[in-house]
Design an enzyme around this catalytic site. Sequence first.
Site, PDB file in Angstrom:
ATOM      1  N   TYR A  88      50.798 -57.503 -11.988  1.00  0.00           N
ATOM      2  CA  TYR A  88      49.872 -58.176 -12.898  1.00  0.00           C
ATOM      3  C   TYR A  88      49.172 -59.300 -12.148  1.00  0.00           C
ATOM      4  O   TYR A  88      49.823 -60.038 -11.396  1.00  0.00           O
ATOM      5  CB  TYR A  88      50.626 -58.761 -14.109  1.00  0.00           C
ATOM      6  CG  TYR A  88      50.277 -58.038 -15.379  1.00  0.00           C
ATOM      7  CD1 TYR A  88      48.950 -57.954 -15.795  1.00  0.00           C
ATOM      8  CD2 TYR A  88      51.255 -57.412 -16.155  1.00  0.00           C
ATOM      9  CE1 TYR A  88      48.605 -57.273 -16.944  1.00  0.00           C
ATOM     10  CE2 TYR A  88      50.913 -56.728 -17.314  1.00  0.00           C
ATOM     11  CZ  TYR A  88      49.583 -56.663 -17.694  1.00  0.00           C
ATOM     12  OH  TYR A  88      49.232 -55.993 -18.827  1.00  0.00           O
ATOM     13  N   GLU A 107      46.250 -61.230 -13.790  1.00  0.00           N
ATOM     14  CA  GLU A 107      45.165 -61.757 -14.645  1.00  0.00           C
ATOM     15  C   GLU A 107      44.631 -63.075 -14.081  1.00  0.00           C
ATOM     16  O   GLU A 107      45.358 -63.816 -13.418  1.00  0.00           O
ATOM     17  CB  GLU A 107      45.669 -61.947 -16.073  1.00  0.00           C
ATOM     18  CG  GLU A 107      45.775 -60.628 -16.805  1.00  0.00           C
ATOM     19  CD  GLU A 107      46.245 -60.772 -18.237  1.00  0.00           C
ATOM     20  OE1 GLU A 107      46.211 -61.890 -18.773  1.00  0.00           O
ATOM     21  OE2 GLU A 107      46.649 -59.745 -18.793  1.00  0.00           O
ATOM     22  N   ASP A 151      21.341 -53.160 -13.585  1.00  0.00           N
ATOM     23  CA  ASP A 151      22.503 -52.290 -13.507  1.00  0.00           C
ATOM     24  C   ASP A 151      22.167 -51.237 -12.445  1.00  0.00           C
ATOM     25  O   ASP A 151      21.391 -50.312 -12.700  1.00  0.00           O
ATOM     26  CB  ASP A 151      22.734 -51.653 -14.879  1.00  0.00           C
ATOM     27  CG  ASP A 151      23.890 -50.676 -14.889  1.00  0.00           C
ATOM     28  OD1 ASP A 151      24.337 -50.262 -13.803  1.00  0.00           O
ATOM     29  OD2 ASP A 151      24.335 -50.306 -15.985  1.00  0.00           O
ATOM     30  N   THR A 179      28.718 -49.607 -10.667  1.00  0.00           N
ATOM     31  CA  THR A 179      29.996 -48.928 -10.498  1.00  0.00           C
ATOM     32  C   THR A 179      30.188 -48.774  -8.993  1.00  0.00           C
ATOM     33  O   THR A 179      29.254 -48.964  -8.213  1.00  0.00           O
ATOM     34  CB  THR A 179      30.011 -47.539 -11.161  1.00  0.00           C
ATOM     35  OG1 THR A 179      28.871 -46.811 -10.715  1.00  0.00           O
ATOM     36  CG2 THR A 179      29.994 -47.647 -12.665  1.00  0.00           C
ATOM     37  N   LYS A 219      29.814 -43.978  -7.563  1.00  0.00           N
ATOM     38  CA  LYS A 219      28.693 -43.018  -7.578  1.00  0.00           C
ATOM     39  C   LYS A 219      28.138 -42.913  -6.152  1.00  0.00           C
ATOM     40  O   LYS A 219      28.886 -42.552  -5.250  1.00  0.00           O
ATOM     41  CB  LYS A 219      27.644 -43.467  -8.595  1.00  0.00           C
ATOM     42  CG  LYS A 219      28.191 -43.488 -10.034  1.00  0.00           C
ATOM     43  CD  LYS A 219      27.093 -43.732 -11.044  1.00  0.00           C
ATOM     44  CE  LYS A 219      27.588 -43.623 -12.470  1.00  0.00           C
ATOM     45  NZ  LYS A 219      28.140 -44.884 -12.999  1.00  0.00           N
ATOM     46  N   ARG A 233      36.839 -45.158  -8.492  1.00  0.00           N
ATOM     47  CA  ARG A 233      36.286 -45.315  -9.837  1.00  0.00           C
ATOM     48  C   ARG A 233      36.462 -46.767 -10.281  1.00  0.00           C
ATOM     49  O   ARG A 233      37.595 -47.245 -10.395  1.00  0.00           O
ATOM     50  CB  ARG A 233      37.046 -44.370 -10.767  1.00  0.00           C
ATOM     51  CG  ARG A 233      36.503 -44.188 -12.133  1.00  0.00           C
ATOM     52  CD  ARG A 233      37.001 -42.883 -12.719  1.00  0.00           C
ATOM     53  NE  ARG A 233      36.393 -41.766 -12.022  1.00  0.00           N
ATOM     54  CZ  ARG A 233      35.141 -41.345 -12.211  1.00  0.00           C
ATOM     55  NH1 ARG A 233      34.394 -41.917 -13.126  1.00  0.00           N
ATOM     56  NH2 ARG A 233      34.645 -40.343 -11.514  1.00  0.00           N
TER      57      ARG A 233
HETATM   58  N1  DSN Z   1      28.382 -41.568 -16.993  1.00  0.00           N
HETATM   59  C1  DSN Z   1      27.489 -42.066 -15.986  1.00  0.00           C
HETATM   60  C2  DSN Z   1      26.484 -41.071 -15.603  1.00  0.00           C
HETATM   61  O1  DSN Z   1      26.831 -39.903 -15.526  1.00  0.00           O
HETATM   62  O2  DSN Z   1      25.347 -41.410 -15.348  1.00  0.00           O
HETATM   63  C3  DSN Z   1      26.857 -43.319 -16.374  1.00  0.00           C
HETATM   64  O3  DSN Z   1      27.736 -44.075 -17.122  1.00  0.00           O
END
Ligand code: DSN
Length: 478
Positions: A64, A66, A241, A270, A273, A279
Site C-alpha cells: 500500500y 496511498e 487528453d 494512458t 496505447k 495498462r
Molecule cells: N477505450 C479506448 C479506445 O479504444 O479508444 C479509449 O478509452
Amino acid sequence: MSLNAESTAFRSALEVIRAVEPRVADAIGAELADQRESLKLIASENYASPATLLAMGNWFSDKYAEGTIGRRFYAGCQNVDTVEALAAEHAKELFGAAHAYVQPHSGIDANLVAFWAILADRVESPALKKAQVRQVNDLTEADWFALRRELGNQRMLGMSLDAGGHLTHGFRPNISGKMFDQRSYGTDPVTGLIDYDKVAEAAREFKPLILVAGYSAYPRKVNFRIMREIADSVGATFMVDMAHFAGLVAGKVFTGDFDPVPHAHIVTTTTHKSLRGPRGGMVLCGPELADQVDRGCPMVLGGPLPHVMAAKAVALAEARWPDFADYAQRIVDNAQALAEGLLRRGAKLVTGGTDNHLVLIDVSGYGLTGRQAEQALLDSGIVTNRNAVPQDPNGAWYTSGIRIGTPALTTRGLGGTEMDTTAELIHTVLSQTKPGSNADGTPSKAKYVLDPALAETVSKQASDLLSGFPLYPAVDLG
Ligand code: DSN
C-alpha cells in the site's frame, strides 16, 4: 539448447501459476497464442515489451502506498518511492514536462485527477479555499453545501463523441457528463476536420472553465497552439487528453503546434496505447497545478499500483531510446499506407485519410453498419472495432464506422507492403459482406451474410501475413 532469459522467465512463471490454478496458466498461454494469430488493428492496443510485462508480476503488488512521495499514508514505501520517482523522471524528460504524476490506473482516472486539479485551482469558492488550507474542521454545514453547489455544474467544452471525442470529455455515460455542464465542438461536415473558428465561436458563447482537446477516433493532427489561444481568449484552462497519440508525441512525430505539452495547462494520457507501456494512466502539468494533481490519491484514486508504476518506469525508459522515434514514425507511415491502400480500392474514409495512427472507414460505403463490418472482419481473423462517424445515422451502438490503427502491427514489424495486403483483405471482406435480415424479414443492423469459405480464406491469408512477423519472438512457451 539453453533457453533465453525471456522464455525462461515466462515458462517459469506459468509453471508456478499452473501449480495453483492450471486454468489461469492455460488462459494466459491461450491469450498469447490468440494474439500471435490475429491481425490486431485496434487503434488503442499494442504489445508491451517482455521487460514491461515482467516488471508487473511481483511483490510490489502487495504494497500500500496511498499519498505520494514525501506524503505517504503508509510506512515502508521507500522502494515504491524509487519506482514512482523513476517513472516520473522518465516521463518529464521524455515529454519535456515540468511535472508528472504516474499513479492513475487508467485514462479515465487520469482525467478525473485533472478535472479535480482544475476545479480546485479555478473555482471561486471560499469554502473550498478553507478546505484546501486544511481548515476542514472550521467548515460549517452551510460551507459544505456551498462547496458542493459551487464545484458542480462547471462548464466544459470538448470534442463531440461522433466527431471522435472521448466519453470522459463530458458525455453522459461517464461521470464527467453528469458533473459538468458540457457543450461539444464537432468537425466540418464537408472536410471532416476541426474548424477552429467554430471552436472559438462555441468558446465565446459558452465560456467554459475547461477546454478539452484530444480524441479517440479523429484521424488527423490537432493544432494545440490555436486551441490554447482559444482557451486563453475566454479564460479557460486548456486540457489535452493525448491517450491515443502519446507515442507519437514521445517519438517526436508530433512537434511544434502539434505537441500538446508546451501548449496545454494539463495533459493526460494512458500508457498502454501508442506509448506501448503497461495498462495505466498519467498526468503532466506545470508547477501551478502540480500540488493538486499530486493529491490524486486518495482524493480521486484508490491506492496506487506500485507494480504498474514499476512497469511504467521500464516502458518510459524504452520510449527514450532512439529506436522509439523510428517506431513512432513507422506507425504513421503504416497508417498512411493502409489509408492509401483502402482509398485505392474504393473505401470511403472519414477526412479522406490520416496523419496519425488511425484510419476511420465509413462502411456505409459498403452498405454495412459498423456492427456488421466488425463481426465480418472478426470472422476473417481481422480484429477491429466499430466506431461512430460524424453525424452517424446509426448511433453509437451500431455505428457506421470501423476504426483501425497501426501501433500494434508496427510493433510486430509489418511495413508498407504488408499494409497494402491488409487493405486488400479488409476490402475483400467488406465488399463481400451483405446486410442481413431479422426473422420477420425487416433489415437488421447487426446480422450479415458472409460466405464462410471466404472468411476462412482471408483468415488464412492474415495468418500467412503475420507468420513473417512473429509476436514476442524471444518468448518460447514450449
Ligand atoms: N477505450 C479506448 C479506445 O479504444 O479508444 C479509449 O478509452
